[in-house]
Design a protein around this motif. Structure first.
Motif, PDB file in Angstrom:
ATOM      1  N   ILE A   1      64.424  26.429  -1.436  1.00  8.88           N
ATOM      2  CA  ILE A   1      65.826  26.658  -1.082  1.00  8.88           C
ATOM      3  C   ILE A   1      66.215  25.786   0.103  1.00  8.88           C
ATOM      4  CG2 ILE A   1      67.410  28.365  -0.082  1.00  8.88           C
ATOM      5  CD1 ILE A   1      66.092  30.450  -1.902  1.00  8.88           C
ATOM      6  N   SER A   2      65.311  25.665   1.084  1.00  4.99           N
ATOM      7  CA  SER A   2      65.611  24.819   2.243  1.00  4.99           C
ATOM      8  C   SER A   2      65.738  23.353   1.854  1.00  4.99           C
ATOM      9  CB  SER A   2      64.535  24.998   3.320  1.00  4.99           C
ATOM     10  OG  SER A   2      63.321  24.358   2.959  1.00  4.99           O
ATOM     11  N   GLN A   3      65.038  22.955   0.779  1.00  2.59           N
ATOM     12  CA  GLN A   3      65.101  21.570   0.281  1.00  2.59           C
ATOM     13  C   GLN A   3      66.264  21.362  -0.687  1.00  2.59           C
ATOM     14  OE1 GLN A   3      60.211  21.557  -0.105  1.00  2.59           O
ATOM     15  NE2 GLN A   3      61.471  21.257  -1.918  1.00  2.59           N
ATOM     16  N   LYS A   4      66.774  22.485  -1.262  1.00  2.00           N
ATOM     17  CA  LYS A   4      67.783  22.465  -2.316  1.00  2.00           C
ATOM     18  C   LYS A   4      67.267  21.811  -3.591  1.00  2.00           C
ATOM     19  CE  LYS A   4      71.824  22.693   0.698  1.00  2.00           C
ATOM     20  NZ  LYS A   4      71.047  22.996   1.914  1.00  2.00           N
ATOM     21  N   SER A   5      65.950  21.943  -3.828  1.00  2.24           N
ATOM     22  CA  SER A   5      65.374  21.412  -5.065  1.00  2.24           C
ATOM     23  C   SER A   5      63.978  21.986  -5.248  1.00  2.24           C
ATOM     24  CB  SER A   5      65.294  19.881  -5.043  1.00  2.24           C
ATOM     25  OG  SER A   5      64.349  19.442  -4.084  1.00  2.24           O
ATOM     26  N   GLY A   6      63.515  21.956  -6.491  1.00  2.00           N
ATOM     27  CA  GLY A   6      62.156  22.390  -6.783  1.00  2.00           C
ATOM     28  C   GLY A   6      62.033  22.879  -8.209  1.00  2.00           C
ATOM     29  N   HIS A   7      60.799  23.056  -8.639  1.00  2.00           N
ATOM     30  CA  HIS A   7      60.516  23.478 -10.015  1.00  2.00           C
ATOM     31  C   HIS A   7      59.275  24.358  -9.998  1.00  2.00           C
ATOM     32  CE1 HIS A   7      59.165  22.339 -14.342  1.00  2.00           C
ATOM     33  NE2 HIS A   7      59.936  23.407 -14.366  1.00  2.00           N
ATOM     34  N   ILE A   8      59.341  25.462 -10.730  1.00  2.00           N
ATOM     35  CA  ILE A   8      58.227  26.398 -10.851  1.00  2.00           C
ATOM     36  C   ILE A   8      57.848  26.507 -12.315  1.00  2.00           C
ATOM     37  CG2 ILE A   8      57.510  28.804 -10.545  1.00  2.00           C
ATOM     38  CD1 ILE A   8      59.708  28.862  -8.259  1.00  2.00           C
ATOM     39  N   VAL A   9      56.547  26.422 -12.594  1.00  2.00           N
ATOM     40  CA  VAL A   9      56.044  26.611 -13.954  1.00  2.00           C
ATOM     41  C   VAL A   9      55.015  27.739 -13.923  1.00  2.00           C
ATOM     42  CG1 VAL A   9      54.846  25.591 -15.927  1.00  2.00           C
ATOM     43  CG2 VAL A   9      56.394  24.184 -14.557  1.00  2.00           C
ATOM     44  N   ASN A  10      55.243  28.759 -14.727  1.00  2.00           N
ATOM     45  CA  ASN A  10      54.329  29.886 -14.847  1.00  2.00           C
ATOM     46  C   ASN A  10      53.514  29.743 -16.130  1.00  2.00           C
ATOM     47  OD1 ASN A  10      55.453  31.209 -12.530  1.00  2.00           O
ATOM     48  ND2 ASN A  10      57.191  31.801 -13.796  1.00  2.00           N
ATOM     49  N   ILE A  11      52.197  29.823 -16.019  1.00  2.00           N
ATOM     50  CA  ILE A  11      51.349  29.732 -17.202  1.00  2.00           C
ATOM     51  C   ILE A  11      51.182  31.136 -17.771  1.00  2.00           C
ATOM     52  CG2 ILE A  11      49.150  28.986 -18.157  1.00  2.00           C
ATOM     53  CD1 ILE A  11      50.926  26.714 -17.054  1.00  2.00           C
ATOM     54  N   SER A  12      51.748  31.325 -18.947  1.00  2.00           N
ATOM     55  CA  SER A  12      51.742  32.611 -19.625  1.00  2.00           C
ATOM     56  C   SER A  12      50.895  32.492 -20.897  1.00  2.00           C
ATOM     57  CB  SER A  12      53.187  33.027 -19.936  1.00  2.00           C
ATOM     58  OG  SER A  12      53.230  34.304 -20.534  1.00  2.00           O
ATOM     59  N   THR A  13      51.069  33.425 -21.807  1.00  2.00           N
ATOM     60  CA  THR A  13      50.325  33.400 -23.068  1.00  2.00           C
ATOM     61  C   THR A  13      51.258  33.717 -24.220  1.00  2.00           C
ATOM     62  OG1 THR A  13      48.599  34.481 -24.384  1.00  2.00           O
ATOM     63  CG2 THR A  13      49.634  35.805 -22.679  1.00  2.00           C
ATOM     64  N   THR A  14      51.016  33.105 -25.349  1.00  2.00           N
ATOM     65  CA  THR A  14      51.824  33.395 -26.525  1.00  2.00           C
ATOM     66  C   THR A  14      51.652  34.833 -26.995  1.00  2.00           C
ATOM     67  OG1 THR A  14      52.510  32.423 -28.639  1.00  2.00           O
ATOM     68  CG2 THR A  14      50.143  32.740 -28.302  1.00  2.00           C
ATOM     69  N   LEU A  15      50.550  35.481 -26.602  1.00  2.00           N
ATOM     70  CA  LEU A  15      50.350  36.885 -26.972  1.00  2.00           C
ATOM     71  C   LEU A  15      51.452  37.780 -26.412  1.00  2.00           C
ATOM     72  CD1 LEU A  15      46.500  37.241 -26.443  1.00  2.00           C
ATOM     73  CD2 LEU A  15      47.703  37.284 -28.639  1.00  2.00           C
ATOM     74  N   ALA A  16      52.141  37.329 -25.368  1.00  2.00           N
ATOM     75  CA  ALA A  16      53.195  38.141 -24.780  1.00  2.00           C
ATOM     76  C   ALA A  16      54.384  38.307 -25.727  1.00  2.00           C
ATOM     77  CB  ALA A  16      53.658  37.529 -23.467  1.00  2.00           C
ATOM     78  N   VAL A  17      54.537  37.389 -26.667  1.00  2.00           N
ATOM     79  CA  VAL A  17      55.621  37.515 -27.651  1.00  2.00           C
ATOM     80  C   VAL A  17      55.100  37.742 -29.058  1.00  2.00           C
ATOM     81  CG1 VAL A  17      57.216  36.133 -26.267  1.00  2.00           C
ATOM     82  CG2 VAL A  17      55.799  35.000 -27.995  1.00  2.00           C
ATOM     83  N   GLN A  18      53.819  37.460 -29.294  1.00  2.00           N
ATOM     84  CA  GLN A  18      53.228  37.656 -30.617  1.00  2.00           C
ATOM     85  C   GLN A  18      51.828  38.243 -30.462  1.00  2.00           C
ATOM     86  OE1 GLN A  18      54.489  37.265 -33.963  1.00  2.00           O
ATOM     87  NE2 GLN A  18      52.676  38.547 -34.026  1.00  2.00           N
ATOM     88  N   PRO A  19      51.740  39.560 -30.230  1.00  2.00           N
ATOM     89  CA  PRO A  19      50.416  40.185 -30.132  1.00  2.00           C
ATOM     90  C   PRO A  19      49.652  40.078 -31.449  1.00  2.00           C
ATOM     91  CG  PRO A  19      52.141  41.632 -29.294  1.00  2.00           C
ATOM     92  CD  PRO A  19      52.823  40.511 -30.016  1.00  2.00           C
ATOM     93  N   LEU A  20      48.343  40.168 -31.361  1.00  2.00           N
ATOM     94  CA  LEU A  20      47.489  40.081 -32.533  1.00  2.00           C
ATOM     95  C   LEU A  20      46.561  41.292 -32.584  1.00  2.00           C
ATOM     96  CD1 LEU A  20      46.394  36.335 -32.289  1.00  2.00           C
ATOM     97  CD2 LEU A  20      48.032  37.290 -33.911  1.00  2.00           C
ATOM     98  N   ALA A  21      46.460  41.911 -33.756  1.00  2.00           N
ATOM     99  CA  ALA A  21      45.537  43.037 -33.909  1.00  2.00           C
ATOM    100  C   ALA A  21      44.101  42.616 -33.638  1.00  2.00           C
ATOM    101  CB  ALA A  21      45.654  43.629 -35.314  1.00  2.00           C
ATOM    102  N   ALA A  22      43.785  41.347 -33.922  1.00  2.00           N
ATOM    103  CA  ALA A  22      42.423  40.848 -33.731  1.00  2.00           C
ATOM    104  C   ALA A  22      42.081  40.622 -32.265  1.00  2.00           C
ATOM    105  CB  ALA A  22      42.235  39.546 -34.511  1.00  2.00           C
ATOM    106  N   VAL A  23      43.095  40.629 -31.388  1.00  2.00           N
ATOM    107  CA  VAL A  23      42.862  40.405 -29.956  1.00  2.00           C
ATOM    108  C   VAL A  23      43.568  41.515 -29.175  1.00  2.00           C
ATOM    109  CG1 VAL A  23      42.991  38.767 -28.036  1.00  2.00           C
ATOM    110  CG2 VAL A  23      42.844  37.915 -30.382  1.00  2.00           C
ATOM    111  N   PRO A  24      42.983  42.715 -29.103  1.00  2.00           N
ATOM    112  CA  PRO A  24      43.626  43.783 -28.342  1.00  2.00           C
ATOM    113  C   PRO A  24      43.641  43.433 -26.855  1.00  2.00           C
ATOM    114  CG  PRO A  24      41.415  44.447 -29.002  1.00  2.00           C
ATOM    115  CD  PRO A  24      41.688  43.135 -29.687  1.00  2.00           C
ATOM    116  N   ALA A  25      44.831  43.350 -26.283  1.00  2.00           N
ATOM    117  CA  ALA A  25      44.952  42.894 -24.890  1.00  2.00           C
ATOM    118  C   ALA A  25      46.252  43.419 -24.283  1.00  2.00           C
ATOM    119  CB  ALA A  25      44.909  41.367 -24.836  1.00  2.00           C
ATOM    120  N   ALA A  26      46.487  44.712 -24.413  1.00  2.00           N
ATOM    121  CA  ALA A  26      47.776  45.275 -24.004  1.00  2.00           C
ATOM    122  C   ALA A  26      48.074  45.067 -22.523  1.00  2.00           C
ATOM    123  CB  ALA A  26      47.835  46.763 -24.347  1.00  2.00           C
ATOM    124  N   LEU A  27      47.070  45.217 -21.655  1.00  2.00           N
ATOM    125  CA  LEU A  27      47.346  45.084 -20.224  1.00  2.00           C
ATOM    126  C   LEU A  27      47.580  43.631 -19.795  1.00  2.00           C
ATOM    127  CD1 LEU A  27      45.231  47.821 -18.423  1.00  2.00           C
ATOM    128  CD2 LEU A  27      47.564  47.895 -19.302  1.00  2.00           C
TER     129      LEU A  27
END
Length: 241
Positions: free
Chosen positions: A124-150
Protein backbone atom coordinates in the motif's frame (compact mmCIF):
# COMPACT_ATOMS: atom_id res chain seq x y z
CA UNK A 1 4.92 -6.36 -12.51
CA UNK A 2 6.75 -3.07 -12.94
CA UNK A 3 10.34 -3.61 -14.00
CA UNK A 4 11.60 -1.48 -11.08
CA UNK A 5 9.76 -3.55 -8.46
CA UNK A 6 11.03 -7.07 -8.99
CA UNK A 7 11.57 -8.14 -5.41
CA UNK A 8 9.79 -11.30 -4.29
CA UNK A 9 9.16 -13.09 -1.01
CA UNK A 10 8.63 -16.85 -1.41
CA UNK A 11 7.58 -18.97 1.56
CA UNK A 12 8.10 -22.72 1.76
CA UNK A 13 11.05 -22.30 -0.60
CA UNK A 14 13.38 -25.06 0.59
CA UNK A 15 11.97 -27.85 -1.59
CA UNK A 16 9.41 -28.82 -4.20
CA UNK A 17 7.19 -26.11 -5.67
CA UNK A 18 8.57 -23.28 -3.56
CA UNK A 19 12.17 -24.08 -4.42
CA UNK A 20 11.36 -24.08 -8.14
CA UNK A 21 9.46 -20.80 -7.85
CA UNK A 22 12.42 -19.15 -6.13
CA UNK A 23 14.83 -20.44 -8.77
CA UNK A 24 12.59 -19.35 -11.64
CA UNK A 25 12.14 -15.88 -10.23
CA UNK A 26 15.90 -15.48 -9.79
CA UNK A 27 16.45 -16.60 -13.38
CA UNK A 28 13.84 -14.06 -14.49
CA UNK A 29 15.62 -11.13 -12.89
CA UNK A 30 13.93 -10.97 -9.51
CA UNK A 31 15.56 -10.33 -6.17
CA UNK A 32 14.25 -12.96 -3.78
CA UNK A 33 13.83 -13.41 -0.06
CA UNK A 34 13.33 -17.18 0.29
CA UNK A 35 11.88 -18.58 3.48
CA UNK A 36 11.24 -21.85 5.23
CA UNK A 37 11.76 -23.03 8.78
CA UNK A 38 15.31 -24.26 8.09
CA UNK A 39 16.12 -22.94 4.63
CA UNK A 40 19.64 -21.86 5.58
CA UNK A 41 20.48 -25.53 6.17
CA UNK A 42 18.76 -26.96 3.09
CA UNK A 43 21.78 -26.41 0.77
CA UNK A 44 19.39 -26.11 -2.19
CA UNK A 45 19.84 -22.36 -2.63
CA UNK A 46 23.02 -20.32 -2.28
CA UNK A 47 22.76 -16.77 -0.92
CA UNK A 48 23.87 -14.06 -3.34
CA UNK A 49 23.43 -10.35 -3.97
CA UNK A 50 19.98 -11.19 -5.36
CA UNK A 51 18.98 -13.90 -2.88
CA UNK A 52 18.50 -13.78 0.88
CA UNK A 53 17.64 -16.93 2.84
CA UNK A 54 15.58 -16.38 5.97
CA UNK A 55 14.70 -19.11 8.44
CA UNK A 56 11.35 -18.79 10.16
CA UNK A 57 8.04 -20.52 10.76
CA UNK A 58 5.21 -18.64 9.05
CA UNK A 59 2.82 -19.76 11.78
CA UNK A 60 4.64 -17.38 14.13
CA UNK A 61 3.50 -13.74 13.89
CA UNK A 62 6.99 -12.27 13.93
CA UNK A 63 8.11 -14.20 10.83
CA UNK A 64 6.02 -12.17 8.40
CA UNK A 65 7.23 -8.86 9.77
CA UNK A 66 10.84 -10.05 9.54
CA UNK A 67 10.38 -11.18 5.95
CA UNK A 68 8.99 -7.83 4.86
CA UNK A 69 11.62 -5.87 6.76
CA UNK A 70 14.38 -8.03 5.24
CA UNK A 71 13.07 -7.47 1.71
CA UNK A 72 12.68 -3.74 2.29
CA UNK A 73 16.13 -3.39 3.87
CA UNK A 74 17.98 -5.51 1.31
CA UNK A 75 16.10 -4.62 -1.87
CA UNK A 76 13.98 -1.57 -1.11
CA UNK A 77 10.48 -2.93 -1.73
CA UNK A 78 8.23 -5.97 -2.02
CA UNK A 79 6.81 -6.39 -5.51
CA UNK A 80 5.62 -9.99 -5.24
CA UNK A 81 4.62 -12.33 -2.43
CA UNK A 82 4.19 -16.04 -3.13
CA UNK A 83 2.39 -17.75 -0.25
CA UNK A 84 3.58 -21.28 -0.91
CA UNK A 85 4.22 -22.64 2.59
CA UNK A 86 1.55 -25.18 3.38
CA UNK A 87 0.69 -28.46 5.04
CA UNK A 88 -1.33 -31.26 3.44
CA UNK A 89 -2.64 -34.05 5.66
CA UNK A 90 -5.01 -36.41 3.83
CA UNK A 91 -7.07 -38.86 5.87
CA UNK A 92 -10.73 -39.73 6.50
CA UNK A 93 -12.50 -36.92 8.33
CA UNK A 94 -13.21 -38.91 11.50
CA UNK A 95 -9.52 -39.80 11.85
CA UNK A 96 -8.23 -36.22 12.13
CA UNK A 97 -6.78 -35.34 15.51
CA UNK A 98 -6.84 -31.99 17.26
CA UNK A 99 -3.10 -31.73 16.51
CA UNK A 100 -3.80 -32.25 12.78
CA UNK A 101 -6.42 -29.49 12.87
CA UNK A 102 -4.17 -27.03 14.69
CA UNK A 103 -1.21 -27.80 12.39
CA UNK A 104 -3.27 -27.13 9.28
CA UNK A 105 -4.73 -23.92 10.67
CA UNK A 106 -1.35 -22.67 11.91
CA UNK A 107 0.47 -22.95 8.58
CA UNK A 108 -2.20 -22.74 5.90
CA UNK A 109 -4.33 -19.96 7.39
CA UNK A 110 -2.45 -18.25 10.23
CA UNK A 111 0.73 -18.42 8.14
CA UNK A 112 -1.06 -16.70 5.27
CA UNK A 113 -2.28 -13.96 7.59
CA UNK A 114 1.02 -13.37 9.39
CA UNK A 115 2.98 -12.97 6.15
CA UNK A 116 0.37 -11.28 3.97
CA UNK A 117 -0.76 -8.53 6.33
CA UNK A 118 2.64 -6.79 6.69
CA UNK A 119 3.29 -7.37 3.00
CA UNK A 120 0.05 -5.64 2.05
CA UNK A 121 0.94 -2.71 4.32
CA UNK A 122 4.25 -2.36 2.48
CA UNK A 123 2.57 -2.66 -0.92
CA UNK A 124 0.00 0.00 0.00
CA UNK A 125 2.86 2.38 0.81
CA UNK A 126 4.32 1.61 -2.65
CA UNK A 127 0.89 1.75 -4.37
CA UNK A 128 1.75 -1.48 -6.19
CA UNK A 129 2.29 -5.18 -5.66
CA UNK A 130 1.09 -8.68 -6.44
CA UNK A 131 0.24 -11.64 -4.21
CA UNK A 132 -0.01 -15.24 -5.39
CA UNK A 133 -1.46 -17.90 -3.09
CA UNK A 134 -0.64 -21.53 -3.85
CA UNK A 135 -3.85 -23.48 -3.39
CA UNK A 136 -5.09 -26.87 -4.58
CA UNK A 137 -7.63 -27.92 -7.16
CA UNK A 138 -9.16 -30.17 -4.49
CA UNK A 139 -10.67 -27.02 -2.99
CA UNK A 140 -13.11 -26.85 -5.92
CA UNK A 141 -13.12 -30.51 -7.02
CA UNK A 142 -12.78 -32.93 -4.09
CA UNK A 143 -12.04 -36.56 -4.86
CA UNK A 144 -13.37 -39.62 -3.03
CA UNK A 145 -9.99 -41.25 -3.65
CA UNK A 146 -8.21 -38.47 -1.73
CA UNK A 147 -10.07 -37.75 1.53
CA UNK A 148 -8.70 -34.40 2.68
CA UNK A 149 -11.53 -32.36 4.19
CA UNK A 150 -9.37 -30.28 6.54
CA UNK A 151 -6.73 -29.28 3.96
CA UNK A 152 -9.64 -28.43 1.65
CA UNK A 153 -11.17 -26.31 4.41
CA UNK A 154 -8.00 -24.25 4.68
CA UNK A 155 -7.19 -24.02 0.96
CA UNK A 156 -10.80 -23.14 0.20
CA UNK A 157 -10.27 -20.25 2.59
CA UNK A 158 -7.27 -19.14 0.55
CA UNK A 159 -9.36 -19.17 -2.62
CA UNK A 160 -12.03 -17.05 -0.93
CA UNK A 161 -9.61 -14.52 0.53
CA UNK A 162 -7.91 -14.24 -2.86
CA UNK A 163 -11.13 -12.89 -4.34
CA UNK A 164 -11.91 -10.72 -1.32
CA UNK A 165 -8.49 -9.05 -1.24
CA UNK A 166 -8.44 -8.61 -5.02
CA UNK A 167 -11.51 -6.40 -4.65
CA UNK A 168 -10.40 -4.68 -1.46
CA UNK A 169 -6.92 -3.80 -2.74
CA UNK A 170 -7.47 -3.08 -6.44
CA UNK A 171 -7.71 0.66 -5.89
CA UNK A 172 -4.34 0.53 -4.11
CA UNK A 173 -2.62 -0.91 -7.19
CA UNK A 174 -2.33 -4.39 -5.68
CA UNK A 175 -3.40 -7.58 -7.43
CA UNK A 176 -4.16 -10.89 -5.70
CA UNK A 177 -4.35 -14.25 -7.47
CA UNK A 178 -4.06 -17.94 -6.65
CA UNK A 179 -2.92 -21.11 -8.36
CA UNK A 180 -5.04 -24.22 -7.93
CA UNK A 181 -2.39 -26.89 -8.26
CA UNK A 182 -3.06 -30.47 -9.20
CA UNK A 183 -0.81 -33.27 -8.03
CA UNK A 184 2.73 -32.12 -8.72
CA UNK A 185 5.81 -34.32 -8.92
CA UNK A 186 7.64 -33.36 -5.73
CA UNK A 187 9.49 -35.31 -3.03
CA UNK A 188 6.30 -35.44 -0.94
CA UNK A 189 4.88 -38.09 -3.32
CA UNK A 190 6.36 -41.58 -3.14
CA UNK A 191 7.27 -42.73 -6.68
CA UNK A 192 5.52 -46.01 -5.86
CA UNK A 193 2.23 -44.07 -5.88
CA UNK A 194 2.79 -42.15 -9.11
CA UNK A 195 0.82 -44.49 -11.36
CA UNK A 196 -2.25 -44.10 -9.15
CA UNK A 197 -1.80 -40.34 -8.77
CA UNK A 198 -1.64 -39.87 -12.53
CA UNK A 199 -5.18 -41.22 -12.82
CA UNK A 200 -6.52 -38.33 -10.73
CA UNK A 201 -6.18 -35.89 -13.65
CA UNK A 202 -7.95 -36.07 -17.04
CA UNK A 203 -4.48 -35.42 -18.51
CA UNK A 204 -3.07 -38.53 -16.92
CA UNK A 205 0.30 -37.45 -15.65
CA UNK A 206 1.70 -35.56 -12.71
CA UNK A 207 2.34 -31.86 -13.04
CA UNK A 208 5.89 -30.53 -13.04
CA UNK A 209 7.12 -27.94 -10.57
CA UNK A 210 8.19 -25.80 -13.53
CA UNK A 211 4.56 -25.61 -14.65
CA UNK A 212 3.61 -23.97 -11.37
CA UNK A 213 6.55 -21.56 -11.45
CA UNK A 214 5.69 -20.52 -15.02
CA UNK A 215 2.12 -19.87 -13.88
CA UNK A 216 3.49 -17.54 -11.19
CA UNK A 217 5.44 -15.66 -13.85
CA UNK A 218 2.37 -15.42 -16.11
CA UNK A 219 0.21 -14.00 -13.32
CA UNK A 220 2.94 -11.56 -12.33
CA UNK A 221 3.03 -10.11 -15.84
CA UNK A 222 -0.75 -10.24 -16.41
CA UNK A 223 -1.59 -6.75 -15.17
CA UNK A 224 -5.32 -7.04 -15.99
CA UNK A 225 -5.78 -10.29 -14.02
CA UNK A 226 -6.77 -10.22 -10.36
CA UNK A 227 -9.04 -12.33 -8.17
CA UNK A 228 -8.25 -15.35 -10.35
CA UNK A 229 -7.68 -18.94 -9.25
CA UNK A 230 -5.62 -20.30 -12.13
CA UNK A 231 -5.90 -24.08 -12.23
CA UNK A 232 -2.73 -25.91 -13.23
CA UNK A 233 -4.08 -29.38 -12.69
CA UNK A 234 -4.39 -31.39 -15.90
CA UNK A 235 -8.09 -30.52 -16.10
CA UNK A 236 -9.05 -31.94 -12.71
CA UNK A 237 -11.07 -28.86 -11.73
CA UNK A 238 -13.39 -29.32 -14.70
CA UNK A 239 -15.38 -32.02 -12.93
CA UNK A 240 -15.74 -35.75 -12.65
CA UNK A 241 -14.31 -37.95 -15.43
Amino acid sequence: MHQDNRTAIVTGASSGIGLEIARTLLQSGYQVVANSRRISRSKKLTPSENLVLMDGDVSQPETGARLVETARRQFGSVGLLVNNAGVFIPKPFTEYSEDDFQTLLATNLAGFFHVTQPTVAQMISQKSGHIVNISTTLAVQPLAAVPAALPILTKGGLNAVTRALAIELAAQGIRVNAIGAGIIDTPMHDPANHDFLKTLHPIQRLGEVSEISRAVLYLSEASFVTGEVLHVDGGAHAGRW
